[in-house]
Write a protein that holds these residues in place. Structure first.
Motif, PDB file in Angstrom:
ATOM      1  N   LYS A 186       0.744  -1.270   0.050  1.00 58.69           N
ATOM      2  CA  LYS A 186       0.059  -0.024   0.048  1.00 58.69           C
ATOM      3  C   LYS A 186       1.053   1.162  -0.089  1.00 58.69           C
ATOM      4  O   LYS A 186       0.568   2.442   0.425  1.00 58.69           O
ATOM      5  N   LEU A 187       2.212   1.194  -0.627  1.00 58.00           N
ATOM      6  CA  LEU A 187       2.929   2.514  -0.653  1.00 58.00           C
ATOM      7  C   LEU A 187       2.752   2.954  -2.125  1.00 58.00           C
ATOM      8  O   LEU A 187       3.175   2.567  -3.080  1.00 58.00           O
ATOM      9  N   TYR A 188       1.355   3.402  -2.348  1.00 52.13           N
ATOM     10  CA  TYR A 188       1.043   3.699  -3.826  1.00 52.13           C
ATOM     11  C   TYR A 188       1.905   4.919  -4.382  1.00 52.13           C
ATOM     12  O   TYR A 188       2.233   4.488  -5.732  1.00 52.13           O
ATOM     13  N   PRO A 189       2.413   5.719  -3.838  1.00 49.31           N
ATOM     14  CA  PRO A 189       3.090   6.584  -4.554  1.00 49.31           C
ATOM     15  C   PRO A 189       4.504   6.127  -5.094  1.00 49.31           C
ATOM     16  O   PRO A 189       4.694   6.320  -6.281  1.00 49.31           O
ATOM     17  N   LYS A 190       5.119   5.318  -4.423  1.00 49.68           N
ATOM     18  CA  LYS A 190       6.257   4.717  -4.618  1.00 49.68           C
ATOM     19  C   LYS A 190       6.220   3.561  -5.845  1.00 49.68           C
ATOM     20  O   LYS A 190       6.650   3.611  -6.742  1.00 49.68           O
ATOM     21  N   ALA A 191       4.780   3.100  -5.683  1.00 47.85           N
ATOM     22  CA  ALA A 191       4.368   2.125  -6.781  1.00 47.85           C
ATOM     23  C   ALA A 191       4.192   2.836  -8.152  1.00 47.85           C
ATOM     24  O   ALA A 191       4.786   2.452  -9.311  1.00 47.85           O
ATOM     25  N   MET A 192       3.604   4.259  -8.115  1.00 52.15           N
ATOM     26  CA  MET A 192       3.335   4.569  -9.236  1.00 52.15           C
ATOM     27  C   MET A 192       4.653   5.378  -9.736  1.00 52.15           C
ATOM     28  O   MET A 192       4.731   5.435 -11.147  1.00 52.15           O
ATOM     29  N   ASP A 193       5.438   5.668  -8.998  1.00 55.27           N
ATOM     30  CA  ASP A 193       6.953   6.055  -9.629  1.00 55.27           C
ATOM     31  C   ASP A 193       7.481   4.975 -10.362  1.00 55.27           C
ATOM     32  O   ASP A 193       8.097   5.232 -11.354  1.00 55.27           O
ATOM     33  N   GLN A 194       7.489   3.824  -9.858  1.00 55.30           N
ATOM     34  CA  GLN A 194       8.013   2.598 -10.619  1.00 55.30           C
ATOM     35  C   GLN A 194       7.232   2.325 -12.017  1.00 55.30           C
ATOM     36  O   GLN A 194       8.093   2.235 -12.867  1.00 55.30           O
ATOM     37  N   TYR A 195       5.988   2.433 -12.181  1.00 53.17           N
ATOM     38  CA  TYR A 195       5.205   2.237 -13.217  1.00 53.17           C
ATOM     39  C   TYR A 195       5.495   3.359 -14.221  1.00 53.17           C
ATOM     40  O   TYR A 195       5.603   3.289 -15.525  1.00 53.17           O
ATOM     41  N   ASN A 196       5.520   4.609 -13.842  1.00 48.37           N
ATOM     42  CA  ASN A 196       5.990   5.795 -14.372  1.00 48.37           C
ATOM     43  C   ASN A 196       7.295   5.606 -15.308  1.00 48.37           C
ATOM     44  O   ASN A 196       7.506   6.040 -16.538  1.00 48.37           O
ATOM     45  N   THR A 197       8.181   5.061 -14.414  1.00 47.09           N
ATOM     46  CA  THR A 197       9.658   4.850 -14.788  1.00 47.09           C
ATOM     47  C   THR A 197       9.487   3.769 -16.070  1.00 47.09           C
ATOM     48  O   THR A 197      10.218   4.006 -17.043  1.00 47.09           O
ATOM     49  N   VAL A 198       8.673   2.887 -15.850  1.00 41.27           N
ATOM     50  CA  VAL A 198       8.589   1.876 -16.989  1.00 41.27           C
ATOM     51  C   VAL A 198       8.206   2.459 -18.278  1.00 41.27           C
ATOM     52  O   VAL A 198       8.377   2.132 -19.218  1.00 41.27           O
ATOM     53  N   MET A 199       7.186   3.469 -18.040  1.00 33.12           N
ATOM     54  CA  MET A 199       6.520   4.081 -19.219  1.00 33.12           C
ATOM     55  C   MET A 199       7.501   4.888 -19.834  1.00 33.12           C
ATOM     56  O   MET A 199       7.463   5.134 -21.175  1.00 33.12           O
ATOM     57  N   LYS A 200       8.484   5.600 -18.971  1.00 37.09           N
ATOM     58  CA  LYS A 200       9.339   6.394 -19.816  1.00 37.09           C
ATOM     59  C   LYS A 200      10.456   5.488 -20.543  1.00 37.09           C
ATOM     60  O   LYS A 200      10.838   5.861 -21.467  1.00 37.09           O
ATOM     61  N   LEU A 201      10.618   4.259 -19.951  1.00 38.94           N
ATOM     62  CA  LEU A 201      11.663   3.452 -20.463  1.00 38.94           C
ATOM     63  C   LEU A 201      11.193   2.817 -21.706  1.00 38.94           C
ATOM     64  O   LEU A 201      11.771   2.541 -22.696  1.00 38.94           O
ATOM     65  N   GLU A 202       9.997   2.579 -21.721  1.00 37.72           N
ATOM     66  CA  GLU A 202       9.245   1.791 -22.792  1.00 37.72           C
ATOM     67  C   GLU A 202       7.736   2.523 -22.905  1.00 37.72           C
ATOM     68  O   GLU A 202       6.815   1.869 -22.370  1.00 37.72           O
ATOM     69  N   PRO A 203       7.729   3.465 -23.814  1.00 31.39           N
ATOM     70  CA  PRO A 203       6.455   4.188 -24.039  1.00 31.39           C
ATOM     71  C   PRO A 203       5.295   3.064 -24.436  1.00 31.39           C
ATOM     72  O   PRO A 203       3.986   3.493 -24.188  1.00 31.39           O
ATOM     73  N   LYS A 204       5.603   2.205 -25.110  1.00 33.04           N
ATOM     74  CA  LYS A 204       4.588   1.127 -25.650  1.00 33.04           C
ATOM     75  C   LYS A 204       4.309   0.138 -24.622  1.00 33.04           C
ATOM     76  O   LYS A 204       3.614  -0.760 -25.087  1.00 33.04           O
ATOM     77  N   ASN A 205       4.972   0.063 -23.444  1.00 34.95           N
ATOM     78  CA  ASN A 205       4.601  -1.080 -22.504  1.00 34.95           C
ATOM     79  C   ASN A 205       3.310  -1.029 -22.216  1.00 34.95           C
ATOM     80  O   ASN A 205       2.636   0.139 -21.790  1.00 34.95           O
ATOM     81  N   THR A 206       2.694  -2.146 -22.191  1.00 34.04           N
ATOM     82  CA  THR A 206       1.287  -2.302 -21.710  1.00 34.04           C
ATOM     83  C   THR A 206       1.056  -2.976 -20.532  1.00 34.04           C
ATOM     84  O   THR A 206      -0.226  -2.953 -20.168  1.00 34.04           O
ATOM     85  N   GLU A 207       1.902  -3.279 -19.760  1.00 36.30           N
ATOM     86  CA  GLU A 207       1.859  -3.742 -18.630  1.00 36.30           C
ATOM     87  C   GLU A 207       1.562  -2.544 -17.664  1.00 36.30           C
ATOM     88  O   GLU A 207       0.686  -2.752 -16.708  1.00 36.30           O
ATOM     89  N   ALA A 208       2.401  -1.592 -17.577  1.00 41.23           N
ATOM     90  CA  ALA A 208       2.439  -0.312 -16.754  1.00 41.23           C
ATOM     91  C   ALA A 208       1.029   0.207 -16.584  1.00 41.23           C
ATOM     92  O   ALA A 208       0.494   0.478 -15.492  1.00 41.23           O
ATOM     93  N   PRO A 209       0.508   0.297 -17.831  1.00 41.04           N
ATOM     94  CA  PRO A 209      -0.789   1.114 -17.636  1.00 41.04           C
ATOM     95  C   PRO A 209      -1.853   0.389 -17.053  1.00 41.04           C
ATOM     96  O   PRO A 209      -2.813   0.722 -16.220  1.00 41.04           O
ATOM     97  N   LEU A 210      -1.879  -0.862 -17.197  1.00 39.74           N
ATOM     98  CA  LEU A 210      -2.528  -1.848 -16.609  1.00 39.74           C
ATOM     99  C   LEU A 210      -2.457  -1.992 -14.957  1.00 39.74           C
ATOM    100  O   LEU A 210      -3.521  -1.688 -14.223  1.00 39.74           O
ATOM    101  N   TYR A 211      -1.286  -1.732 -14.577  1.00 39.85           N
ATOM    102  CA  TYR A 211      -1.095  -1.591 -13.300  1.00 39.85           C
ATOM    103  C   TYR A 211      -1.446  -0.219 -12.443  1.00 39.85           C
ATOM    104  O   TYR A 211      -1.636  -0.074 -11.357  1.00 39.85           O
ATOM    105  N   ILE A 212      -1.230   0.859 -13.495  1.00 35.86           N
ATOM    106  CA  ILE A 212      -1.321   2.372 -12.959  1.00 35.86           C
ATOM    107  C   ILE A 212      -3.001   2.211 -13.005  1.00 35.86           C
ATOM    108  O   ILE A 212      -3.438   2.793 -11.865  1.00 35.86           O
ATOM    109  N   GLY A 213      -3.676   1.604 -13.760  1.00 35.31           N
ATOM    110  CA  GLY A 213      -5.212   1.510 -13.679  1.00 35.31           C
ATOM    111  C   GLY A 213      -5.795   0.795 -12.419  1.00 35.31           C
ATOM    112  O   GLY A 213      -6.491   1.266 -11.491  1.00 35.31           O
TER     113      GLY A 213
END
Length: 627
Positions: A154-181
């Motif tokens: 339940k450390l949501y801000p830290k989790a969000m940072d990690q997923y946003n990092t993935v989006m920057k590294l791979e803009p077409k990554n489809t897993e990160a948007p799923l987890y962000i949602g």
């Protein structure tokens, strides 16, 4: 909450990480070697020491890089093997050994994180994941892992940072948007969650859009407003239109219909799914339970067969199937199914009890007794097993063995009232009334409020001639259970035999007959109470009904004969007496009944027969008797 937001969702892709252990971010394969690191008390012989080489202008000693790589690969492979076997403890040990020879490998830290996660050690898994991301900041899998771990904590801000990092590294990554949602959904921000899921659903690179629509449906499903419920329904339907066999959307849509009291719509959808696709065990569970509740056991059985094929633990399913077969009186098939279960669960007393019951139902008495006797004294089924065993043995003409069985059962368990009752009834069969009375007294000390035990105790007192005690005990029975038909019936008949409390006896007998209108014994008591009050015409009608339901009981036929005689229906009385005599097994009683026939015939010889319309009945029946 969604299952995909939990740490467990990351385990599948972690387990598939099988990158070579020697892959590191270093530019060289060489690792510095310091002699002191091997300086322990059990140093290996020099011949087994890793080969060292001299290199560099300062002649620095290093370990042979080929040896280091070989050792790292060996331990990594061992870790993978142990992991596949499900031995996380040894896998962890192997991966830790890998780090000795390759300290810079992010892949090894990821595998350690995965194994710690399997064991539920989140903090250890987090440490390894952070180390992997530190050593390889561009490792997308490491950031996804950290996002999942932070989310589960339940450390949501830290989790969000990690997923946003993935989006920057791979803009077409489809897993990160799923987890962000999923994160937004966890934080009760449904509109933001849906926004990300919709982006996935419309993303041509996303290979599983049916999942995105499913997640949208789940989010909207939790919002009670009608427009969102409608949106959830549409989302699930879109998911199924893309992938008709996707069972999660089907079940969620069905749950919505059921909640809205549209059960038939949901069931029709489930049935159609089972027909058009490979039958699914989860759908089968719902249909089977519904059919069982509706009493449609044949259809329920078909669904249980589907569950049985797919279940890792089919024993409970087979047990339900066996019970359905029993209900349908398909006893041979039920026995086969129960035997299958017993092979896998030989210590199941429940299964053994039901198998014995099936044998009893099919009159395979020896087999039934064998299985009942295997039910252990510690079982909740033990009391019933003893009772059934004793009952079968009595029916087989083994009364002494039945008595012994009940006595042993009572010795093993004094907390089963039915054993006291059965033991006493068997002693009653042997005319050992005093011992039967003692057994029941012992039982009533433990179970003073047990109506049936007290009833049996009252009947035994009748055998012993203690009429006043019979009356007092039957009254206690009715205090405990006002609708105890046997108690009402026995007390009413006792009063009739005693010739006392006849109006009260009639009330009790009438109430008993209302509760059991087709019980010949109950009707016989009412008829006899009416007879005792000289209500002969009504007595005939009631006793005729009693004889209709219990046409093979001597005493009922005799009572009806008495009532016929009082109504001057002499031929009918003689016929009924003859039938009563034929049905009676007690020779003394047979003679009493035949004496009534003789008395009537003597009367007929000594006086001319008068028409029934003018003949006056006598006050007492021929050779008045007791039941």
């Amino acid at each position: 909450m969604f299952p995909y937001t939990r740490a467990a969702i990351f385990l599948p892709f972690l387990v598939t990480l099988t990158a070579c252990a020697t892959f590191t971010s270093n530019e060289t394969d060489k690792a510095p070697y310091y002699e002191s690191s091997f300086n322990d008390r059990n140093r290996a012989p020099a011949s087994f020491a890793p080969q060292s080489v001299a290199s560099g202008p300062d002649n620095t000693t290093t370990i042979d890089p080929l040896y280091m790589r070989t050792q790292a690969d060996y331990y990594f492979a061992m870790g993978e093997a142990y992991s596949l076997e499900g031995n996380s403890a040894k896998a962890l040990e192997a991966f830790k050994n890998t780090l000795i020879y390759d300290q810079e490998s992010p892949a090894v830290h990821m595998r350690l994180a995965a194994e710690y996660l399997k064991q539920g050690l989140l903090s250890e898994s987090l440490t390894q994941g952070e180390e992997a991301a530190k050593k390889d900041p561009k490792n997308v899998d490491a950031h996804l892992l950290l996002g999942g771990l932070y989310s589960s904590m339940k450390l949501y801000p830290k989790a969000m940072d990690q997923y946003n990092t993935v989006m920057k590294l791979e803009p077409k990554n489809t897993e990160a948007p799923l987890y962000i949602g999923a994160l937004y959904s966890e934080q009760k921000q449904p509109d933001k969650a849906v926004k990300y899921f919709e982006s996935l659903a419309k993303n041509p690179d996303y290979t599983t859009p049916h999942l995105a629509w499913y997640y949208i449906g789940r989010v909207r499903m939790e919002q009670p407003e009608a427009k969102y419920q409608k949106g959830a329904e549409e989302a699930f339907k879109k998911s199924l239109s893309i992938k008709p066999e996707f069972v999660d959307s089907l079940l969620s849509l069905g749950a919505m219909y059921t909640k809205d009291k549209k059960e038939e719509k949901a069931l029709a959808m489930y049935r159609e799914y089972q027909k058009e696709n490979t039958p699914n065990s989860r759908v089968a569970e719902i249909l089977a339970q519904t059919y069982i509740e509706q009493g449609d056991y044949e259809k329920a059985y078909d669904q249980l067969e589907i569950i049985e094929r797919d279940s890792d633990e089919p024993l409970n399913v087979r047990m339900k199937m066996a019970l359905i077969l029993i209900d349908q009186k398909r006893f041979d098939q039920a026995a086969e199914k129960l035997q299958e279960v017993l092979k896998e669960a030989p210590d199941s007393d429940k299964v053994r009890f039901y198998l014995a019951a099936v044998y009893e139902e099919t009159h395979k008495n020896e087999l039934a007794v064998r299985e009942y006797k295997k039910v252990p004294a510690s079982s909740t089924y033990y009391g019933e097993a003893v009772v059934h065993t004793a009952y079968i043995l009595k029916g087989m003409g083994k009364l002494d063995e039945a008595v012994q069985t009940a006595a042993e059962g009572l010795k093993n368990r004094q907390d089963q009232p039915q054993i006291y009752a059965m033991y006493a009834s068997l002693l009653d069969e042997k005319s050992d009334y005093k011992t039967a009375s003692a057994v029941l007294e012992q039982g009533l000390v433990k179970f003073p409020e047990n109506a049936q035990l007290r009833f049996y105790y009252g009947t035994i007192q009748d055998r012993l001639g203690n009429k006043s005690l019979v009356v007092s005990e039957m009254k206690k029975v009715l205090e405990i259970d006002p609708n105890h038909v046997q108690g009402m019936n026995y007390l009413a008949f006792t009063w009739a035999e005693m010739g006392t409390q006849l109006p009260e006896a009639e009330k009790l007998a009438r109430k008993a007959s209302e509760l059991e209108p087709q019980d010949g014994y109950v009707l016989d008591t009412l008829g006899w109470v009416l007879y005792k009050q000289s209500k002969y015409s009504e007595a005939v009608k009631v006793l005729e009904a009693a004889h209709k339901y219990q046409g093979t009981v001597s005493v009922i036929a005799e009572h009806l004969g008495d009532a016929y005689y009082k109504q001057s229906m002499v031929d009918k009385a003689k016929n009924m007496y003859r039938k009563a005599a034929d049905l009676e097994t007690d020779k003394r009683k047979v003679q009493e009944i035949r004496n009534k026939i003789t008395a009537i015939e003597k009367q007929e010889l000594s006086s001319p027969r008068m028409p029934a319309s003018v003949e006056k009945p006598t006050d007492k029946p021929i050779a008045e008797h007791a039941q």
